[in-house]
Design an enzyme around this catalytic site. Structure first.
Site: not given
Ligand code: 13P
Ligand code: ZN
Length: 275
Positions: A116, A140, A142, A170
């Protein structure tokens, strides 16, 4: 100074591992980058080996020419960050055109920066400009509940912002500009990077439908705290929707306006629509 002794490196590792402990990073999920301050670069420069080849970033970031970033490696697990930072992260340098990068430290067992990287660097470029250089962290992850909501809420900035704001008093103070939403797109390339960085012109949070979330901030605490706050609001919303589909009571548009006045934040009216 050794790279691992630098406080920005310790802050980077701690934030990444805290994300793993929150269950934001299954397997190699998620990635983190930090735009290193000039004095921090100088404090660790003696460790750099700038003899690796230049590689294309996959997009152009001319406003980041000559900057250095600490980044997580592609395919590396956040779970392993504290065990071996030198194998799981890298420091990269961006060339004078903003089109190529090279690894100057780290990824000692091979590998490349996160897939990314185009999104991270395009977000950094926008945020450097709109925050007058204050924002340095792009994160980033998940997070489960935010991803779950992208299956049941309309994928609009207005609905996501308003529903998340309503989940904790908040929230509008922590992210008064709201959150942006990117529809499902193929990750890892320039197209999703362009879409995300456009949202970063006005928001510090961009949600990727059926994938995860990007946050931007000035430092590790603020950026982690932002991710944590948004995901907690999403968790409350998932619970509320699971208990009953309609809320019996909530924070009203007028409540938000009163809050904005007392907490001295500006809340865009586009999020305070009548339902
Ligand atoms: P990477 O391991 O290349 O950082 O990818 C993980 C990820 O969350 C891709 O969106
Ligand atoms: Zn990801």
């Amino acid at each position: 100074m050794k790279v691992l002794d630098a406080s920005f490196v310790q802050g980077f590792i701690r934030m990444g591992y805290d994300g793993f402990l929150q269950n934001y990073h299954e397997r190699n999920g998620g990635n983190l980058s930090y735009r290193i301050k000039q004095e921090e670069v100088e404090s660790v420069r003696e460790n750099f080996t700038p003899d690796k080849p230049w590689q294309p970033i996959g997009t152009e970031v001319p406003q980041l020419a000559g900057e250095y970033f600490m980044v997580t490696g592609s395919g590396k697990y956040f779970r392993n960050l504290p065990l071996d930072p030198e194998a799981n992260t890298a420091i990269i340098e961006v060339d004078e055109k903003g089109e190529n990068y090279r690894i100057v430290w780290g990824l000692c067992n091979g590998g490349r920066p996160t897939s990314e990287l185009p999104s991270h660097l395009m977000n950094h470029e926008v945020k450097k400009r709109v925050s007058n250089g204050r924002h340095r962290v792009i994160y980033h992850a998940h997070p489960t509940n935010v991803i779950a909501l992208t299956f049941v809420l309309p994928l609009t900035d207005e609905v996501f912002t308003r529903e998340l704001w309503e989940m904790a008093t908040e929230c509008p103070v922590v992210f008064p500009d709201g959150v942006g939403v990117v529809p499902w797109m193929v990750p890892g390339g320039r197209e999703i990077a362009v879409a995300t960085s456009r949202l970063m012109e006005q928001y510090d949070v961009a949600i990727w439908a059926h994938h995860g979330m990007f946050c931007s901030g000035e430092d590790f605490d603020l950026t982690f705290g932002l991710m944590h706050t948004v995901e907690k609001a999403a968790e409350i919303l998932v619970k509320v929707l699971s208990i009953r589909p309609d809320k019996l009571q909530t924070i009203t548009p007028q409540n938000f306006r009163d809050l904005a006045k007392d907490f001295k934040v500006t809340l865009p009216e586009k999020f305070l629509y009548e339902k």
